[in-house]
Design an enzyme around this catalytic site. Structure first.
Site, PDB file in Angstrom:
ATOM      1  N   HIS A 121       0.363   1.448 -12.168  1.00 49.30           N
ATOM      2  CA  HIS A 121       1.502   2.165 -12.121  1.00 49.30           C
ATOM      3  C   HIS A 121       1.813   2.963 -13.500  1.00 49.30           C
ATOM      4  O   HIS A 121       2.873   3.426 -13.780  1.00 49.30           O
ATOM      5  CB  HIS A 121       2.730   1.300 -11.719  1.00 49.30           C
ATOM      6  CG  HIS A 121       2.730   0.848 -10.443  1.00 49.30           C
ATOM      7  ND1 HIS A 121       3.410  -0.208 -10.068  1.00 49.30           N
ATOM      8  CD2 HIS A 121       1.962   1.315  -9.336  1.00 49.30           C
ATOM      9  CE1 HIS A 121       3.098  -0.461  -8.809  1.00 49.30           C
ATOM     10  NE2 HIS A 121       2.280   0.292  -8.479  1.00 49.30           N
ATOM     11  N   CYS A 133       0.550  20.732 -16.348  1.00 50.52           N
ATOM     12  CA  CYS A 133      -0.026  22.335 -16.306  1.00 50.52           C
ATOM     13  C   CYS A 133      -1.407  22.541 -16.705  1.00 50.52           C
ATOM     14  O   CYS A 133      -1.962  23.473 -16.432  1.00 50.52           O
ATOM     15  CB  CYS A 133       1.114  23.111 -17.207  1.00 50.52           C
ATOM     16  SG  CYS A 133       0.965  22.625 -18.557  1.00 50.52           S
ATOM     17  N   SER A 198       6.685  -9.909  -6.741  1.00 51.97           N
ATOM     18  CA  SER A 198       7.470 -10.159  -5.577  1.00 51.97           C
ATOM     19  C   SER A 198       6.400  -9.600  -4.285  1.00 51.97           C
ATOM     20  O   SER A 198       6.648 -10.035  -3.235  1.00 51.97           O
ATOM     21  CB  SER A 198       8.648  -9.416  -5.745  1.00 51.97           C
ATOM     22  OG  SER A 198       8.489  -8.096  -5.552  1.00 51.97           O
TER      23      SER A 198
HETATM   24  C1  BV8 Z   1       2.979   5.511  -2.715  1.00 52.45           C
HETATM   25  C2  BV8 Z   1       6.447   2.375 -12.279  1.00 52.45           C
HETATM   26  C3  BV8 Z   1       2.227   7.006  -1.358  1.00 52.45           C
HETATM   27  C4  BV8 Z   1       7.581   2.792 -12.821  1.00 52.45           C
HETATM   28  C5  BV8 Z   1       6.576   1.321 -10.442  1.00 52.45           C
HETATM   29  C6  BV8 Z   1       9.624   2.951   2.347  1.00 52.45           C
HETATM   30  C7  BV8 Z   1       9.962   4.064   1.889  1.00 52.45           C
HETATM   31  C8  BV8 Z   1       9.741   4.656   0.842  1.00 52.45           C
HETATM   32  C9  BV8 Z   1       8.692   4.408   0.296  1.00 52.45           C
HETATM   33  C10 BV8 Z   1       7.813   3.358   0.773  1.00 52.45           C
HETATM   34  C11 BV8 Z   1       8.336   2.997   1.914  1.00 52.45           C
HETATM   35  N1  BV8 Z   1       7.276   1.740   2.158  1.00 52.45           N
HETATM   36  C12 BV8 Z   1       6.205   1.728   1.255  1.00 52.45           C
HETATM   37  C13 BV8 Z   1       6.918   2.764   0.391  1.00 52.45           C
HETATM   38  C14 BV8 Z   1       6.063   3.184  -0.620  1.00 52.45           C
HETATM   39  C15 BV8 Z   1       6.426   2.577  -2.046  1.00 52.45           C
HETATM   40  C16 BV8 Z   1       6.945   1.260  -1.881  1.00 52.45           C
HETATM   41  O1  BV8 Z   1       6.031   0.163  -1.809  1.00 52.45           O
HETATM   42  N2  BV8 Z   1       8.286   0.820  -1.688  1.00 52.45           N
HETATM   43  C17 BV8 Z   1       8.856  -0.532  -1.610  1.00 52.45           C
HETATM   44  C18 BV8 Z   1      10.035  -0.322  -2.277  1.00 52.45           C
HETATM   45  C19 BV8 Z   1       8.889  -0.554  -0.027  1.00 52.45           C
HETATM   46  N3  BV8 Z   1       5.521   2.711  -2.807  1.00 52.45           N
HETATM   47  C20 BV8 Z   1       5.343   4.017  -3.472  1.00 52.45           C
HETATM   48  O2  BV8 Z   1       6.017   4.670  -3.364  1.00 52.45           O
HETATM   49  C21 BV8 Z   1       3.966   4.105  -4.321  1.00 52.45           C
HETATM   50  N4  BV8 Z   1       3.270   5.238  -4.104  1.00 52.45           N
HETATM   51  O3  BV8 Z   1       3.126   4.812  -1.681  1.00 52.45           O
HETATM   52  O4  BV8 Z   1       2.556   6.557  -2.747  1.00 52.45           O
HETATM   53  C22 BV8 Z   1       1.947   8.505  -1.141  1.00 52.45           C
HETATM   54  C23 BV8 Z   1       1.562   8.969  -0.016  1.00 52.45           C
HETATM   55  C24 BV8 Z   1       1.585  10.258   0.107  1.00 52.45           C
HETATM   56  C25 BV8 Z   1       2.140  10.963  -0.785  1.00 52.45           C
HETATM   57  C26 BV8 Z   1       2.613  10.699  -1.782  1.00 52.45           C
HETATM   58  C27 BV8 Z   1       2.727   9.237  -2.146  1.00 52.45           C
HETATM   59  C28 BV8 Z   1       4.361   4.126  -5.790  1.00 52.45           C
HETATM   60  C29 BV8 Z   1       4.950   2.754  -6.278  1.00 52.45           C
HETATM   61  C30 BV8 Z   1       4.750   2.630  -7.652  1.00 52.45           C
HETATM   62  C31 BV8 Z   1       6.426   2.589  -8.290  1.00 52.45           C
HETATM   63  N5  BV8 Z   1       6.377   2.514  -9.736  1.00 52.45           N
HETATM   64  N6  BV8 Z   1       6.474   0.969 -11.490  1.00 52.45           N
HETATM   65  C32 BV8 Z   1       8.473   1.907 -13.700  1.00 52.45           C
HETATM   66  O5  BV8 Z   1       7.946   0.844 -13.969  1.00 52.45           O
HETATM   67  O6  BV8 Z   1       9.577   2.525 -14.041  1.00 52.45           O
HETATM   68  S1  BV8 Z   1       6.804  -0.095  -9.239  1.00 52.45           S
HETATM   69  C33 BV8 Z   1       7.715  -1.353 -10.150  1.00 52.45           C
HETATM   70  O7  BV8 Z   1       8.247  -2.066  -9.147  1.00 52.45           O
HETATM   71  C34 BV8 Z   1       6.791  -2.226 -10.627  1.00 52.45           C
HETATM   72  O8  BV8 Z   1       5.662  -1.707 -11.279  1.00 52.45           O
HETATM   73  C35 BV8 Z   1       6.223  -3.129  -9.661  1.00 52.45           C
HETATM   74  O9  BV8 Z   1       5.283  -2.728  -8.988  1.00 52.45           O
HETATM   75  C36 BV8 Z   1       7.496  -3.099  -8.748  1.00 52.45           C
HETATM   76  C37 BV8 Z   1       8.189  -4.403  -9.113  1.00 52.45           C
HETATM   77  O10 BV8 Z   1       7.377  -5.354  -8.546  1.00 52.45           O
HETATM   78  P1  BV8 Z   1       7.238  -6.701  -9.553  1.00 52.45           P
HETATM   79  O11 BV8 Z   1       6.253  -6.310 -10.395  1.00 52.45           O
HETATM   80  O12 BV8 Z   1       6.685  -7.768  -8.376  1.00 52.45           O
HETATM   81  O13 BV8 Z   1       8.501  -6.967  -9.910  1.00 52.45           O
HETATM   82  P2  BV8 Z   1       9.564  -7.695  -9.115  1.00 52.45           P
HETATM   83  O14 BV8 Z   1      10.939  -7.730 -10.058  1.00 52.45           O
HETATM   84  O15 BV8 Z   1       9.773  -7.183  -7.793  1.00 52.45           O
HETATM   85  O16 BV8 Z   1       9.383  -9.332  -8.937  1.00 52.45           O
HETATM   86  C38 BV8 Z   1       8.950  -9.991 -10.083  1.00 52.45           C
HETATM   87  C39 BV8 Z   1       8.371 -11.339  -9.795  1.00 52.45           C
HETATM   88  O17 BV8 Z   1       8.157 -12.212 -10.853  1.00 52.45           O
HETATM   89  C40 BV8 Z   1       9.355 -12.031  -8.747  1.00 52.45           C
HETATM   90  O18 BV8 Z   1       8.476 -12.546  -7.749  1.00 52.45           O
HETATM   91  C41 BV8 Z   1       9.671 -13.361  -9.658  1.00 52.45           C
HETATM   92  O19 BV8 Z   1       9.814 -14.350  -8.786  1.00 52.45           O
HETATM   93  C42 BV8 Z   1       8.644 -13.440 -10.756  1.00 52.45           C
HETATM   94  N7  BV8 Z   1       8.694 -14.068 -11.677  1.00 52.45           N
HETATM   95  C43 BV8 Z   1       9.796 -14.208 -12.356  1.00 52.45           C
HETATM   96  N8  BV8 Z   1       9.482 -14.869 -13.783  1.00 52.45           N
HETATM   97  C44 BV8 Z   1       8.429 -15.324 -13.810  1.00 52.45           C
HETATM   98  C45 BV8 Z   1       7.719 -14.784 -12.379  1.00 52.45           C
HETATM   99  N9  BV8 Z   1       6.416 -15.020 -12.298  1.00 52.45           N
HETATM  100  C46 BV8 Z   1       5.861 -15.678 -13.183  1.00 52.45           C
HETATM  101  N10 BV8 Z   1       6.350 -16.329 -14.419  1.00 52.45           N
HETATM  102  C47 BV8 Z   1       7.464 -15.985 -14.563  1.00 52.45           C
HETATM  103  N11 BV8 Z   1       8.109 -16.412 -15.534  1.00 52.45           N
HETATM  104 ZN    ZN Z   2       3.044  21.874 -19.150  1.00 55.33          ZN
END
Ligand code: BV8
Ligand code: ZN
Length: 262
Positions: A121, A133, A198
């Site tokens: 990501h 560009c 997650s």
């Molecule tokens: C794509 C960078 C295709 C930016 C991030 C429906 C509608 C719209 C879109 C979609 C849809 N269904 C699917 C999609 C696609 C979408 C998606 O998956 N949406 C989800 C919400 C349903 N995906 C995309 O858009 C991706 N691109 O599909 O393109 C496409 C096709 C054609 C043309 C164009 C495009 C791009 C996704 C990337 C987004 N960018 N990050 C930034 O950081 O600002 S995502 C961002 O959120 C993170 O990088 C990470 O991936 C995600 C969060 O997830 P986690 O890292 O798991 O974090 P989270 O908080 O959720 O969980 C933390 C976990 O840690 C928990 O389980 C917790 O229990 C645990 N934890 C807590 N403490 C601890 C621990 N574990 C261990 N030890 C601890 N101490």
């Molecule tokens: Zn430029």
């Protein structure tokens, strides 16, 4: 933390030939970086990161989104890798090779010493022209630009249009070369550690399933159940900063015992 689960994980890793890792923001939690689902603090608490991490949000309000990433950069400068990152770096030394596929945009794995990190990501400390560009990506070193840090994103030195963080926003394609590398890993790994995610954001969340389809064993490290837990062969329900050093120590003891018995 029961020793039996730690021992099981250590035995699976001992017998592994090509281990790999997938991490999410949970692995950086104990360094003080909030996960995506943690509520944002202070003036940012009214925002949901997922609403800010999109190109339309940036186009609608470039200064707001630019300031969101500036705030995260300033937080990231102040934090250090935790014992979970450090244990993964030591595991790489143990195996000689340990690819880490990360969803995180911080560089804490690299700071801890991991040398094979695939950023699915993007990278928080990199910036690029919003229109790429000069080709994809047109990276820009903003430290060399003169601009008012309070006025929102600086202009691209090539085309004058917005500069944006070099991260993958929702609705954007992942970097092809990172995806290609992941494809290779999920087809060859025999044990995948899935740590701190997650498992809801695709296609990153697809990686463990793909690895499992190709015969890999999944070990999840997460204090809470995730979307991936049902597919995990072993779940360590503990924070990674506590569990990973214990797994590393158990693996080292197993190896020492093995070498004495040969
Ligand atoms: C794509 C960078 C295709 C930016 C991030 C429906 C509608 C719209 C879109 C979609 C849809 N269904 C699917 C999609 C696609 C979408 C998606 O998956 N949406 C989800 C919400 C349903 N995906 C995309 O858009 C991706 N691109 O599909 O393109 C496409 C096709 C054609 C043309 C164009 C495009 C791009 C996704 C990337 C987004 N960018 N990050 C930034 O950081 O600002 S995502 C961002 O959120 C993170 O990088 C990470 O991936 C995600 C969060 O997830 P986690 O890292 O798991 O974090 P989270 O908080 O959720 O969980 C933390 C976990 O840690 C928990 O389980 C917790 O229990 C645990 N934890 C807590 N403490 C601890 C621990 N574990 C261990 N030890 C601890 N101490
Ligand atoms: Zn430029």
């Amino acid at each position: 933390m029961t020793d039996e689960l730690i021992q099981q994980a250590a035995r699976l890793l001992r017998d592994s030939r090509q281990p790999s890792v997938l991490t999410g923001s949970g692995v950086s939690r104990e360094s003080g970086i909030p996960t995506f689902r943690d509520a944002l603090e202070g003036l940012w608490e009214q925002y949901d990161p997922r609403q800010l991490a999109t190109a339309p949000a940036f186009q609608a309000n470039p200064k707001l989104v630019w300031d969101f990433y500036t705030m995260r950069r300033e937080k990231a400068v102040a934090v250090k890798p935790n014992t979970g990152h450090e244990a993964l770096a030591k595991l790489e030394q143990h195996f000689g090779e340990l690819p880490i596929i990360t969803q995180n945009i911080d560089d804490l794995h690299e700071q801890a010493g991991s040398t094979h990190v695939i950023h699915l990501h993007g990278i928080l400390n990199q910036n690029k022209c919003f229109y790429d560009c000069q080709g994809e990506p047109t990276l820009i070193d903003i430290s060399k630009l003169e601009y008012d840090t309070k006025a929102g994103p600086p202009g691209c030195p090539h085309c004058g249009r917005w500069i944006r963080p070099n991260v993958v926003w929702f609705g954007e394609m992942l970097p092809p070369e990172a995806l290609a590398e992941c494809k290779r890993i999920v087809h060859t790994t025999d044990v995948m550690l899935v740590i701190g995610t997650s498992g809801v954001v695709y296609p990153a969340a697809h990686m463990p399933y793909e690895a499992k389809l190709n015969g890999a064993t999944l070990i999840e490290v997460n204090p809470h159940e995730s979307a991936i837990t049902p597919a995990a062969d072993l779940w360590l329900p503990y924070p990674s900063g506590e569990a990973m050093p214990r797994v590393l120590a158990a693996l080292t003891t197993l190896d020492r015992t093995n070498s004495r018995n040969v």
